[in-house]
Design a protein around this motif. Structure first.
Motif, PDB file in Angstrom:
ATOM      1  N   PRO A 176     -11.231  21.605   1.402  1.00 53.38           N
ATOM      2  CA  PRO A 176     -11.863  21.598   2.732  1.00 53.38           C
ATOM      3  C   PRO A 176     -10.888  21.905   3.861  1.00 53.38           C
ATOM      4  O   PRO A 176     -11.297  22.363   4.918  1.00 53.38           O
ATOM      5  CB  PRO A 176     -12.382  20.157   2.856  1.00 53.38           C
ATOM      6  CG  PRO A 176     -11.571  19.360   1.902  1.00 53.38           C
ATOM      7  CD  PRO A 176     -11.193  20.283   0.785  1.00 53.38           C
ATOM      8  N   HIS A 177      -9.589  21.667   3.622  1.00 55.56           N
ATOM      9  CA  HIS A 177      -8.617  21.854   4.705  1.00 55.56           C
ATOM     10  C   HIS A 177      -8.065  23.274   4.760  1.00 55.56           C
ATOM     11  O   HIS A 177      -7.223  23.566   5.602  1.00 55.56           O
ATOM     12  CB  HIS A 177      -7.480  20.844   4.555  1.00 55.56           C
ATOM     13  CG  HIS A 177      -6.732  20.985   3.259  1.00 55.56           C
ATOM     14  ND1 HIS A 177      -7.315  20.782   2.039  1.00 55.56           N
ATOM     15  CD2 HIS A 177      -5.453  21.321   2.998  1.00 55.56           C
ATOM     16  CE1 HIS A 177      -6.429  20.971   1.089  1.00 55.56           C
ATOM     17  NE2 HIS A 177      -5.282  21.304   1.635  1.00 55.56           N
ATOM     18  N   LEU A 178      -8.513  24.123   3.845  1.00 59.12           N
ATOM     19  CA  LEU A 178      -8.037  25.510   3.847  1.00 59.12           C
ATOM     20  C   LEU A 178      -9.205  26.445   4.149  1.00 59.12           C
ATOM     21  O   LEU A 178     -10.325  26.186   3.716  1.00 59.12           O
ATOM     22  CB  LEU A 178      -7.460  25.865   2.476  1.00 59.12           C
ATOM     23  CG  LEU A 178      -6.279  25.025   1.989  1.00 59.12           C
ATOM     24  CD1 LEU A 178      -5.848  25.478   0.604  1.00 59.12           C
ATOM     25  CD2 LEU A 178      -5.102  25.110   2.951  1.00 59.12           C
ATOM     26  N   TYR A 219     -14.030  27.885   7.416  1.00 59.30           N
ATOM     27  CA  TYR A 219     -13.703  26.731   6.587  1.00 59.30           C
ATOM     28  C   TYR A 219     -14.914  26.384   5.720  1.00 59.30           C
ATOM     29  O   TYR A 219     -16.051  26.678   6.113  1.00 59.30           O
ATOM     30  CB  TYR A 219     -13.302  25.544   7.459  1.00 59.30           C
ATOM     31  CG  TYR A 219     -11.890  25.679   7.969  1.00 59.30           C
ATOM     32  CD1 TYR A 219     -10.839  25.103   7.278  1.00 59.30           C
ATOM     33  CD2 TYR A 219     -11.608  26.430   9.098  1.00 59.30           C
ATOM     34  CE1 TYR A 219      -9.534  25.257   7.707  1.00 59.30           C
ATOM     35  CE2 TYR A 219     -10.307  26.596   9.541  1.00 59.30           C
ATOM     36  CZ  TYR A 219      -9.266  26.000   8.843  1.00 59.30           C
ATOM     37  OH  TYR A 219      -7.980  26.161   9.254  1.00 59.30           O
ATOM     38  N   PRO A 220     -14.681  25.754   4.558  1.00 52.76           N
ATOM     39  CA  PRO A 220     -15.800  25.475   3.650  1.00 52.76           C
ATOM     40  C   PRO A 220     -16.991  24.791   4.322  1.00 52.76           C
ATOM     41  O   PRO A 220     -18.127  25.079   3.983  1.00 52.76           O
ATOM     42  CB  PRO A 220     -15.165  24.579   2.592  1.00 52.76           C
ATOM     43  CG  PRO A 220     -13.760  25.060   2.527  1.00 52.76           C
ATOM     44  CD  PRO A 220     -13.389  25.418   3.937  1.00 52.76           C
ATOM     45  N   LYS A 221     -16.733  23.891   5.283  1.00 54.77           N
ATOM     46  CA  LYS A 221     -17.864  23.177   5.892  1.00 54.77           C
ATOM     47  C   LYS A 221     -18.786  24.122   6.675  1.00 54.77           C
ATOM     48  O   LYS A 221     -19.912  23.761   7.001  1.00 54.77           O
ATOM     49  CB  LYS A 221     -17.375  22.043   6.793  1.00 54.77           C
ATOM     50  CG  LYS A 221     -16.694  22.520   8.059  1.00 54.77           C
ATOM     51  CD  LYS A 221     -16.513  21.380   9.064  1.00 54.77           C
ATOM     52  CE  LYS A 221     -15.923  21.922  10.357  1.00 54.77           C
ATOM     53  NZ  LYS A 221     -15.587  20.921  11.339  1.00 54.77           N
ATOM     54  N   GLN A 222     -18.283  25.332   6.967  1.00 59.55           N
ATOM     55  CA  GLN A 222     -19.098  26.277   7.743  1.00 59.55           C
ATOM     56  C   GLN A 222     -19.837  27.271   6.846  1.00 59.55           C
ATOM     57  O   GLN A 222     -20.389  28.236   7.335  1.00 59.55           O
ATOM     58  CB  GLN A 222     -18.196  27.065   8.699  1.00 59.55           C
ATOM     59  CG  GLN A 222     -17.418  26.181   9.656  1.00 59.55           C
ATOM     60  CD  GLN A 222     -16.262  26.915  10.301  1.00 59.55           C
ATOM     61  OE1 GLN A 222     -15.488  27.571   9.618  1.00 59.55           O
ATOM     62  NE2 GLN A 222     -16.147  26.799  11.609  1.00 59.55           N
ATOM     63  N   PRO A 273      -2.476  16.686   2.740  1.00 54.54           N
ATOM     64  CA  PRO A 273      -3.379  17.101   3.827  1.00 54.54           C
ATOM     65  C   PRO A 273      -4.715  16.359   3.812  1.00 54.54           C
ATOM     66  O   PRO A 273      -5.225  15.979   4.860  1.00 54.54           O
ATOM     67  CB  PRO A 273      -3.598  18.595   3.557  1.00 54.54           C
ATOM     68  CG  PRO A 273      -2.449  19.023   2.747  1.00 54.54           C
ATOM     69  CD  PRO A 273      -2.027  17.841   1.935  1.00 54.54           C
ATOM     70  N   LEU A 274      -5.236  16.120   2.609  1.00 50.68           N
ATOM     71  CA  LEU A 274      -6.533  15.438   2.545  1.00 50.68           C
ATOM     72  C   LEU A 274      -6.408  13.945   2.861  1.00 50.68           C
ATOM     73  O   LEU A 274      -7.386  13.301   3.212  1.00 50.68           O
ATOM     74  CB  LEU A 274      -7.179  15.642   1.170  1.00 50.68           C
ATOM     75  CG  LEU A 274      -7.621  17.079   0.884  1.00 50.68           C
ATOM     76  CD1 LEU A 274      -8.211  17.193  -0.517  1.00 50.68           C
ATOM     77  CD2 LEU A 274      -8.633  17.557   1.898  1.00 50.68           C
ATOM     78  N   ALA A 276      -9.194  18.534  12.965  1.00 48.40           N
ATOM     79  CA  ALA A 276     -10.525  18.811  13.537  1.00 48.40           C
ATOM     80  C   ALA A 276     -11.151  20.087  12.971  1.00 48.40           C
ATOM     81  O   ALA A 276     -12.354  20.170  12.821  1.00 48.40           O
ATOM     82  CB  ALA A 276     -10.433  18.917  15.051  1.00 48.40           C
ATOM     83  N   LYS A 277     -10.306  21.055  12.602  1.00 47.15           N
ATOM     84  CA  LYS A 277     -10.841  22.335  12.152  1.00 47.15           C
ATOM     85  C   LYS A 277     -11.678  22.204  10.887  1.00 47.15           C
ATOM     86  O   LYS A 277     -12.643  22.912  10.699  1.00 47.15           O
ATOM     87  CB  LYS A 277      -9.676  23.294  11.871  1.00 47.15           C
ATOM     88  CG  LYS A 277      -9.321  24.132  13.086  1.00 47.15           C
ATOM     89  CD  LYS A 277      -8.372  25.237  12.714  1.00 47.15           C
ATOM     90  CE  LYS A 277      -7.008  24.674  12.335  1.00 47.15           C
ATOM     91  NZ  LYS A 277      -5.985  25.695  12.124  1.00 47.15           N
ATOM     92  N   TRP A 278     -11.242  21.321  10.007  1.00 44.32           N
ATOM     93  CA  TRP A 278     -11.922  21.288   8.696  1.00 44.32           C
ATOM     94  C   TRP A 278     -12.771  20.049   8.467  1.00 44.32           C
ATOM     95  O   TRP A 278     -13.551  20.016   7.525  1.00 44.32           O
ATOM     96  CB  TRP A 278     -10.916  21.457   7.561  1.00 44.32           C
ATOM     97  CG  TRP A 278      -9.773  20.464   7.527  1.00 44.32           C
ATOM     98  CD1 TRP A 278      -8.576  20.579   8.160  1.00 44.32           C
ATOM     99  CD2 TRP A 278      -9.721  19.234   6.816  1.00 44.32           C
ATOM    100  NE1 TRP A 278      -7.787  19.502   7.884  1.00 44.32           N
ATOM    101  CE2 TRP A 278      -8.453  18.662   7.061  1.00 44.32           C
ATOM    102  CE3 TRP A 278     -10.620  18.542   5.979  1.00 44.32           C
ATOM    103  CZ2 TRP A 278      -8.071  17.441   6.515  1.00 44.32           C
ATOM    104  CZ3 TRP A 278     -10.227  17.332   5.445  1.00 44.32           C
ATOM    105  CH2 TRP A 278      -8.962  16.783   5.716  1.00 44.32           C
ATOM    106  N   ARG A 279     -12.645  19.004   9.315  1.00 42.05           N
ATOM    107  CA  ARG A 279     -13.412  17.782   9.033  1.00 42.05           C
ATOM    108  C   ARG A 279     -14.831  17.871   9.546  1.00 42.05           C
ATOM    109  O   ARG A 279     -15.091  18.467  10.563  1.00 42.05           O
ATOM    110  CB  ARG A 279     -12.718  16.577   9.640  1.00 42.05           C
ATOM    111  CG  ARG A 279     -11.567  16.120   8.800  1.00 42.05           C
ATOM    112  CD  ARG A 279     -10.917  14.937   9.408  1.00 42.05           C
ATOM    113  NE  ARG A 279     -11.594  13.710   9.022  1.00 42.05           N
ATOM    114  CZ  ARG A 279     -11.382  12.550   9.647  1.00 42.05           C
ATOM    115  NH1 ARG A 279     -10.583  12.505  10.676  1.00 42.05           N
ATOM    116  NH2 ARG A 279     -11.989  11.474   9.236  1.00 42.05           N
TER     117      ARG A 279
END
Lengths: 356, 253
Positions: free
Chosen positions: A82-84, A124-127, B174-175, B250-253
């Protein structure tokens, strides 16, 4: 692309399991949940310890760590990082191999194009939607030029429309890349559409490995037959083409009309739920309608299975509980059967066993 | 009664203004708690300028700030490192958990008498206390964060060819960041709290020392100036960490 052999594999429910996957083949591992499908993928990928041996091209790889087996594994829940962003997700396996930055970039672009998601590279994956996530996960699994691709129910979380679309694409891609692939599913339709061969697994053992049609028309045992819906399978004595695309197959004295090209029908199959039961002679043309006698009654969940004797054949039909009660069906009762024409499947024997 | 729904967040400032006005008023009316004088807000602000201009306030604040920065950084880094080890390797967790569970309940200030003897009354004393106070919150939050990373992320990274170290650095850490930041935000407040206590008791410089000296001189205005400085410093630290957290996640959460 290797030829894979699994010898005497033991892990969880799997006991002494054997399986062979041919080079460049797409083998579908088909079975109910809890049959050991995912366990087997974990064994092949080296993500779990196991007994027995996994052999790639004659070389046992049991001592090779998961990170060095050269496998692309698409998990059921996709697990995109999720962070990439999308590009970084795809690049992950390449960076882990310390490839030069320029090569990583070029490969990511190539995969984005291959899976048709170039426009998503910085998301990002959430999108992403379900189908988009699926493509990213596939691109990531393919990025590091794996020798073997493992797909664990990759389409199970998607809607029907997307599933159908992606299934065809996946199959095309697999053929294009010529990558040995094991595809896990519990969905028979999916398996039939995509598989070169199907391996039916039940309770941790491989029950049958064969081409899709063969599994359906020649189920090796009751476990296989039950899993594919316990179809009625009739052997045809002879058949004749009535007109182009319509064949009358004579099976055990029953003239059954089948939509089929050619006149070499060897077997026909029909699922119990695709036979209508009526207590009076049904109106309409008398095609594929027969009368018979109820010989046995079995209650299965919320339906009832009737064994009906029709001539020298025994057909199994399935009716909902309320229909069963309304018609007050009982052993010995005379009933009429309608076989749904469009649901009858014909097995064509190219070696021409049929006589005219 | 929908008007209050349209209020902007700035509305909260009005409460502060009202509070200050009430304070000013009560002080002028002479309604003071206890037998000593109660300076109005305006006098406190005046004193603030005097202290700031003379450099006294800056000197004390700087002394405190350096201690907080050093102690907080060292304690947090140690907490993150030990936390990652314990979260990542079960053997480490099993080995260290009993000891840490024993030490954690001791209030950080409880170490003060012992440290005064062992470390001595010098710069290292408040730094050590802050280290202890900031170690535990970040440790526990890091362990939770690392353990909470879905095992499938680790497994998929492994099939993609990543080594354990690489997985730790590029996936697990990171997670776990959101949890680590929770620990850091708790630490920011904790560090200032224990520092003031240590300075009041043992150290002759810093905001805590300034307060205790003012108390002996009965300079209530300076005490209040110090309290305001403390409130602003603690608040800013917490906001700073919250800001970093948003920047990073914030970008990925």
């Amino acid at each position: 692309m290797p030829h894979i052999e699994l010898n005497n594999i033991g892990k969880h429910i799997c006991r002494d399991l054997h399986l062979e996957v041919f080079n460049r083949e797409l083998l579908v591992l088909l079975g109910p949940s809890g049959a050991g499908k995912t366990t087997l993928l974990n064994v092949i990928s080296g993500l779990t310890d196991y007994q027995g041996s996994v052999v790639f091209d004659g070389e046992p790889i049991d001592r090779v760590a998961a990170s060095k087996r050269g496998i692309g594994y698409l998990f059921q829940h996709l697990v995109l990082f999720p962070h990439l962003d999308v590009a970084a997700n795809i690049a992950y396996g390449l960076k882990a191999r310390k490839l030069p930055e320029s090569q990583v970039k070029a490969r990511v672009v190539e995969l984005l194009e291959l899976t048709r998601i170039s426009h998503l590279s910085s998301r990002y994956p959430k999108q992403l939607s379900g189908g988009e996530k699926q493509r990213v996960a596939l691109a990531r699994a393919l990025a590091h030029w794996p020798k073997v691709l493992l797909l664990d129910e990759p389409l199970s979380s998607l809607d029907l429309q997307t599933t159908k679309y992606l299934r065809t694409e996946l199959k095309q891609l697999q053929k294009e890349l010529g990558i040995t692939t094991i595809y896990v599913t519990h969905d028979l339709d999916e398996a039939e559409e995509i598989a070169d061969r199907i391996a039916v697994i039940s309770d941790g053992s491989i029950e049958q490995v064969a081409q899709p049609d063969e599994v359906f028309f020649y189920p090796k045992n009751k476990a296989v037959s039950d899993f594919i819906g316990a179809p009625n399978i009739l052997t045809c004595d002879y058949c004749r083409e009535l007109e182009h695309g319509v064949v009358e197959a004579n099976c055990g004295g029953l003239p059954i009309i089948v939509a089929h090209e050619g006149n070499s029908v060897e077997r026909i199959a029909l699922l119990p739920r695709d036979i209508y039961i009526s207590d009076s002679w049904p109106p309409g043309p008398g095609v594929n309608r027969f009368s018979g006698t109820v010989k046995d009654i079995q209650h299965v969940d919320d339906t009832v299975r009737l064994g009906v004797e029709v001539g020298q054949n025994r057909l199994v039909a399935e009716v909902p509980h309320h229909v069963f009660n309304e018609m007050s069906l009982a052993v010995g009762k005379e009933v009429y059967l309608i076989l749904k024409l469009r649901r009858i499947r014909a097995y064509d024997c190219r070696c021409d066993h049929s006589r005219q | 009664m929908r008007w209050f729904k349209r209020l902007k967040p700035g509305w909260g400032l009005l409460t502060i203004v009202a509070f200050l006005a009430l304070w000013e008023l009560l002080a002028h009316l002479g309604w003071t708690p206890g037998q000593f004088s109660f300076p109005p807000f305006s006098e406190v602000i005046e004193e603030f300028y005097t202290l700031a201009a003379s450099g006294i306030l800056g000197e004390h604040f700087w002394a405190s700030l350096v201690r907080v920065m050093v102690g907080l950084t060292a304690g947090s880094l140690a907490g993150i490192m030990v936390g990652v080890m314990m979260g990542w390797r079960e053997t480490m967790d099993k080995a260290l958990n009993p000891l840490i569970s024993m030490l954690y309940p001791i209030p950080p200030l409880g170490w003060l008498p012992l440290l005064m003897l062992w470390v001595g009354i010098n710069e290292a004393l408040p730094i050590t206390i802050i280290f202890i106070a900031s170690f535990f919150p970040v440790l526990y939050n890091t362990i939770t964060g690392v353990k909470g990373v879905d095992k499938d992320y680790i497994r998929v990274a492994r099939t993609l060819g990543a080594s354990d170290i690489k997985i730790l650095a590029t996936v697990v850490m990171p997670l776990a960041l959101p949890n680590i930041f929770t620990g850091l935000r708790l630490n920011a407040g904790m560090a200032w709290r224990v520092l003031i206590a240590a300075e009041m008791i043992a150290i002759p410089t810093g905001i805590g020392a300034l307060m205790i000296q003012s108390q002996s001189l009965m300079r209530i205005d300076i005490i209040i100036v110090s309290l305001i400085v403390l409130a602003v410093a603690t608040f800013s630290f917490e906001r700073l960490f919250a800001f970093f957290e948003r920047r990073v996640t914030a970008k990925w959460r």
